[in-house]
Design a protein around this motif. Structure first.
Motif, mmCIF file in Angstrom:
data_model
loop_
_atom_site.group_PDB
_atom_site.id
_atom_site.type_symbol
_atom_site.label_atom_id
_atom_site.label_comp_id
_atom_site.label_asym_id
_atom_site.label_seq_id
_atom_site.Cartn_x
_atom_site.Cartn_y
_atom_site.Cartn_z
ATOM 1 N N ASP A 383 -15.014 -3.759 -74.667
ATOM 2 C CA ASP A 383 -15.374 -5.108 -75.134
ATOM 3 C C ASP A 383 -14.166 -6.029 -75.267
ATOM 4 O O ASP A 383 -14.090 -6.871 -76.181
ATOM 5 N N ARG A 384 -13.230 -5.889 -74.361
ATOM 6 C CA ARG A 384 -12.022 -6.720 -74.412
ATOM 7 C C ARG A 384 -11.459 -6.866 -73.003
ATOM 8 O O ARG A 384 -11.572 -5.952 -72.181
ATOM 9 N N TRP A 385 -10.861 -8.032 -72.728
ATOM 10 C CA TRP A 385 -10.171 -8.243 -71.456
ATOM 11 C C TRP A 385 -8.713 -7.818 -71.592
ATOM 12 O O TRP A 385 -8.051 -8.118 -72.589
ATOM 13 N N TRP A 386 -8.248 -7.133 -70.551
ATOM 14 C CA TRP A 386 -6.854 -6.697 -70.496
ATOM 15 C C TRP A 386 -6.234 -7.202 -69.203
ATOM 16 O O TRP A 386 -6.887 -7.222 -68.162
ATOM 17 N N LEU A 387 -4.979 -7.605 -69.262
ATOM 18 C CA LEU A 387 -4.218 -7.991 -68.073
ATOM 19 C C LEU A 387 -3.041 -7.040 -67.928
ATOM 20 O O LEU A 387 -2.213 -6.916 -68.835
ATOM 21 N N PHE A 388 -2.988 -6.347 -66.789
ATOM 22 C CA PHE A 388 -1.874 -5.459 -66.468
ATOM 23 C C PHE A 388 -1.007 -6.164 -65.431
ATOM 24 O O PHE A 388 -1.511 -6.563 -64.365
ATOM 25 N N THR A 389 0.282 -6.311 -65.712
ATOM 26 C CA THR A 389 1.137 -7.077 -64.821
ATOM 27 C C THR A 389 2.590 -6.647 -64.986
ATOM 28 O O THR A 389 2.941 -5.955 -65.955
ATOM 29 N N THR A 390 3.436 -7.020 -64.046
ATOM 30 C CA THR A 390 4.877 -6.820 -64.184
ATOM 31 C C THR A 390 5.555 -8.179 -64.177
ATOM 32 O O THR A 390 5.052 -9.138 -63.596
#
Length: 514
Positions: A383-390
């Motif tokens: 129930d949450r948005w996650w952003l994976f990035t470098t």
């Protein structure tokens, strides 16, 4: 929490990366003082032959246009003209002299003959890029042994103990030892900054690193004869490969990744096609890609239509900007299609909304307005948005994995306090969408140890919360689809179809596009 850091610099070493680091610390109001160490530098080691010095000087002149250059005439000049007049500058400092109070001291002078007097922990770098004789010898030995990476460690010294706080693998430029040493210097800024930011967010001083990175213990004695032979081989290799072009393209294959099921796109000689992201819409398979015309030199986002029926035919450009675009992550949310392309040159991570599928996209909003994210992947989980990035930061761009989170796509994304959650050249930068295998959430990542785009690592997500992240590496994929055997850095699934990219060599075509 406010961190105060003192920095010790050598009087005769005005390198560009040191100036950048001091500017960063001063801009964050973390700089407590600059102490200028006026003692003599460490003498060159015995094996550091005159041929090594001559080779580095020649290589530095050859690559002068890309090496960092400092505008600082002296550190006294920097204190007078850049820093606040109230900043304490110890311009007559000698090792052993008492230093002002601060949270930590970063020693960039690396005078090994004495210990600096400090009541707090002392941070040093191993190898320290300003210790030119020793560092150049180490880097050259590794290049001569055909190692593609070198380790940079941040080490804490105190009266009671010594431990490694953090460490990064830095890719070596096998064609330029001077650039490799300069890259180590630039990597220091990201390494130090990441640990200070983590300290500020958590309020906990960085302890011993739990990450143990294996580094092969290969050595090659740096004699003048050895350097001459290496230079001769380098000239021969350069002449052999100067007319070779490396071209990226994309392929579909079955979900089992069987090599005999691969169907490659054949781009024109002036085009590179990479970063494939497939989606099914109205029972038609669309594959969004980065398309790069070498005559223009800037990436655009294109789409292949009806790939399941027609294969790869005539990609259509659907998004272009005055900066480079790539890695077109396309996803659906509440019946609307969105795209999150890589546009780190713009200094932000931006979201685009579709108004007519697949060719009309409009700017929606900046998800990370002050973060130059590379290859950002969104994930809806718990129930949450996650952003994976470098982060696009110096030579650490493939080395640091950051996570941001928000309770909706319209909300402000917050960083995890422990960012970067992973520091590894071999498995940090994203290589495609998350997917599930046997009920487990998998994160594909790029393996950049051998070269950029050298392979893919699959990581199982074990723990993801707003305070922590843990994963386990379960599989690695080297380039395996002929004739594109030079690289692989994107893997995505759409039902029972997988898409990948790859690199091949085109002899006799290199000089046409340089």
């Amino acid at each position: 929490m406010t961190i105060k850091i003192g920095v010790i610099v050598a009087e005769d070493c005005n390198e560009g990366w040191i100036e950048n680091l001091l500017d960063y610390l001063y801009g964050r109001q973390w700089l407590a003082f600059v102490a200028i160490d006026r003692t003599s530098r460490v003498s060159p080691s015995a094996h550091y032959a005159w041929g090594v010095c001559a080779y580095f000087n020649w290589d530095a002149r050859r690559n002068a246009h890309v090496l960092p250059v400092s505008s600082t005439k002296s550190w006294e000049y920097w204190l007078e003209n850049v820093a606040d007049p109230h900043l304490i500058g110890l311009v007559h400092y000698r090792p052993g002299q008492a230093l002002p109070e601060c949270n930590v001291i970063l020693d960039l002078a690396v005078n090994s003959s004495t210990e600096h007097a400090a009541a707090c922990a002392l941070w040093r770098l191993d190898p320290c890029p300003v210790q030119s004789s020793a560092t150049r010898g180490v880097v050259l030995e590794r290049i001569m042994a055909h190692q593609t990476t070198s380790m940079l460690k941040l080490v804490s010294h105190s009266v009671d103990s010594t431990h490694v706080i953090d460490q990064r693998s830095i890719r070596l430029d096998l064609n330029s030892p001077a650039r490799s040493v300069a890259d180590l210097g630039k990597a220091v800024v990201g390494l130090v900054a990441d640990n200070l930011v983590r300290w500020q967010r958590t309020g906990i001083e960085p302890g011993a690193s739990s990450v143990v990175v294996f580094e092969p213990l290969k050595r090659a004695k740096t004699t003048t004869l050895g350097v001459a032979l290496m230079l001769a081989r380098r000239v021969q290799d350069t002449r052999r490969h100067r007319d070779v072009r490396r071209q990226w393209s994309v392929a579909t294959l079955n979900a089992a990744l069987a090599p005999d099921s691969a169907n490659w796109h054949e781009p024109p000689l002036h085009m590179d096609i990479a970063d494939p992201f497939p989606v099914w819409v109205d029972e038609r398979l669309y594959v969004f890609v980065e398309s790069m015309d070498l005559n223009h030199g800037r990436g655009q986002i294109s789409v292949f239509t009806d790939v399941d029926q027609q294969g790869f035919v005539a990609p259509q450009v659907v998004l272009e900007r005055p900066f480079h675009l790539s890695f077109p992550v396309v996803f659906e949310h509440k019946g609307v299609w969105f795209m999150l392309p890589e546009q780190s040159e713009s200094g932000r991570v931006s979201l685009y909304r579709n108004t007519r599928f697949p060719d009309e996209w409009v700017f929606e909003r900046d998800l990370l307005p002050d973060f130059p994210g590379l290859d950002t992947i969104p994930l809806w989980h718990d129930d949450r948005w996650w952003l994976f990035t470098t982060a696009r930061s110096g030579t650490n761009i493939d080395n640091n994995l950051h996570i941001f989170h928000a309770n909706s796509l319209d909300a402000e994304f917050q960083p995890l306090a422990v960012n970067p959650v992973k520091s590894s050249l071999g498995s940090s930068r994203m290589a495609g969408h998350f997917f599930r295998k046997n009920g487990q959430l998998m994160r594909p990542a790029q393996n950049g140890c051998r070269t950029y785009g050298g392979g893919i690592v699959l990581n199982r997500v074990d723990h993801l919360t707003v305070t922590d992240y843990k994963e386990t590496q379960v599989k690695s994929l080297d380039p395996f689809l002929s004739p594109y055997l030079e690289g692989l850095h994107t893997l995505n699934y759409a039902g029972d179809i997988a898409v990948v990219d790859g690199v091949r060599r085109l002899p006799g075509q290199g000089s046409r596009w340089r």
